[in-house]
Design a protein around this motif. Structure first.
Motif, short mmCIF file in Angstrom:
data_model
loop_
_atom_site.label_atom_id
_atom_site.label_comp_id
_atom_site.label_asym_id
_atom_site.label_seq_id
_atom_site.Cartn_x
_atom_site.Cartn_y
_atom_site.Cartn_z
N LYS A 12 -43.18 61.64 -23.27
CA LYS A 12 -42.18 62.67 -23.00
C LYS A 12 -41.66 63.26 -24.31
CE LYS A 12 -40.75 60.66 -18.66
NZ LYS A 12 -39.67 60.11 -17.87
N GLN A 13 -42.21 62.82 -25.41
CA GLN A 13 -41.76 63.27 -26.72
C GLN A 13 -42.58 64.47 -27.16
OE1 GLN A 13 -42.31 60.44 -29.90
NE2 GLN A 13 -40.16 60.66 -30.44
N VAL A 14 -41.88 65.48 -27.68
CA VAL A 14 -42.53 66.68 -28.18
C VAL A 14 -42.42 66.67 -29.70
CG1 VAL A 14 -42.48 69.20 -28.22
CG2 VAL A 14 -41.94 67.98 -26.12
N VAL A 15 -43.52 66.91 -30.38
CA VAL A 15 -43.51 66.94 -31.84
C VAL A 15 -43.44 68.40 -32.27
CG1 VAL A 15 -44.80 66.36 -33.92
CG2 VAL A 15 -44.89 64.85 -31.94
N HIS A 16 -42.34 68.74 -32.97
CA HIS A 16 -42.16 70.11 -33.47
C HIS A 16 -42.57 70.13 -34.93
CE1 HIS A 16 -39.98 71.56 -29.96
NE2 HIS A 16 -39.35 70.39 -29.95
N ARG A 17 -43.37 71.08 -35.27
CA ARG A 17 -43.75 71.25 -36.66
C ARG A 17 -43.00 72.47 -37.19
NH1 ARG A 17 -48.31 69.03 -34.49
NH2 ARG A 17 -49.10 67.24 -35.62
N GLN A 18 -42.25 72.25 -38.26
CA GLN A 18 -41.46 73.34 -38.83
C GLN A 18 -42.35 74.21 -39.70
OE1 GLN A 18 -38.16 71.95 -41.05
NE2 GLN A 18 -37.26 73.95 -41.29
N LYS A 19 -42.31 75.52 -39.43
CA LYS A 19 -43.09 76.45 -40.23
C LYS A 19 -42.27 76.83 -41.47
CE LYS A 19 -45.34 78.64 -36.30
NZ LYS A 19 -45.50 79.88 -35.55
N PRO A 20 -42.90 76.84 -42.62
CA PRO A 20 -42.16 77.28 -43.81
C PRO A 20 -41.84 78.77 -43.70
CG PRO A 20 -44.49 76.95 -44.34
CD PRO A 20 -44.29 76.50 -42.92
N PRO A 21 -40.72 79.21 -44.28
CA PRO A 21 -40.39 80.63 -44.19
C PRO A 21 -41.42 81.48 -44.91
CG PRO A 21 -38.91 79.51 -45.70
CD PRO A 21 -39.75 78.46 -45.04
#
Length: 186
Positions: free
Chosen positions: A36-45
């Protein structure tokens, strides 16, 4: 033609054998429970390119004749009329991540004005919300006083896309920098 048919039949047979072997090997395997865990990957600006040529209209957009009163030694700030003081409080506390930075060290007044206009225009194009403008403390100026600080404040207050600004925290430049909250362009 008979050879071709045999080759096709033997390929089919070997493929069926492989499938049977795979199923036999996997018969005792138990599938993992869905997570049930979602892995979010942060995009660099996205980088904000500097304009190659300054336009004549950029110079005239901000006036040096409108001053913003900044008491000596006080932490200064600005909030567009009609907005909640909560917005300024959030900006001071780092609610919005700094997405871009402009360093004006060593720039003349005119160079700084051009750079600020171009920088804020580019930030608007890329949907940047919070920026840090480093104007310096004036330690290497003739009188040891900040030359750009009050000008940067009055220039920012003249821009419609600037919602609020405040002095940066010590780790972000302190009295030599300002955090700016920008309106998201539609």
């Amino acid at each position: 033609m008979k050879q071709d048919k045999k080759a096709f039949t033997s390929k089919k047979t070997s493929n069926e054998e492989e499938i049977a072997l795979f199923r036999e090997a996997m018969q005792d395997v138990i599938p993992l429970a869905p997570s049930k865990q979602v892995v979010h990957r942060q995009k660099p600006p996205q980088p904000i390119p500097r304009p190659a040529v300054e336009t004549a209209t950029s110079k005239d957009t901000l006036s040096d004749h409108i001053s913003l009163e900044i008491p000596e030694g006080d932490e200064w700030s600005y909030l567009r009329p009609g907005l909640s003081r909560q917005m300024l409080r959030k900006l001071r506390r780092g609610h919005w991540k700094i997405q871009a930075e402009l360093d004006m060290h060593g720039m003349t007044r005119d160079e700084a004005r051009y750079a600020l206009v171009a920088f804020l225009d580019e930030c608007g194009k890329y949907g940047v919300r919070c920026v840090c403008v480093i104007h310096g403390r004036g330690l290497s100026s003739k009188n040891g006083e900040p030359v750009l600080k009050s000008r940067v404040g009055s220039w920012l207050a003249q821009r419609d896309d600037v919602l609020a600004f405040c002095q940066a925290n010590p780790e972000q430049g302190g009295s030599g920098a300002v955090l700016v909250l920008l309106k998201l362009s539609a």
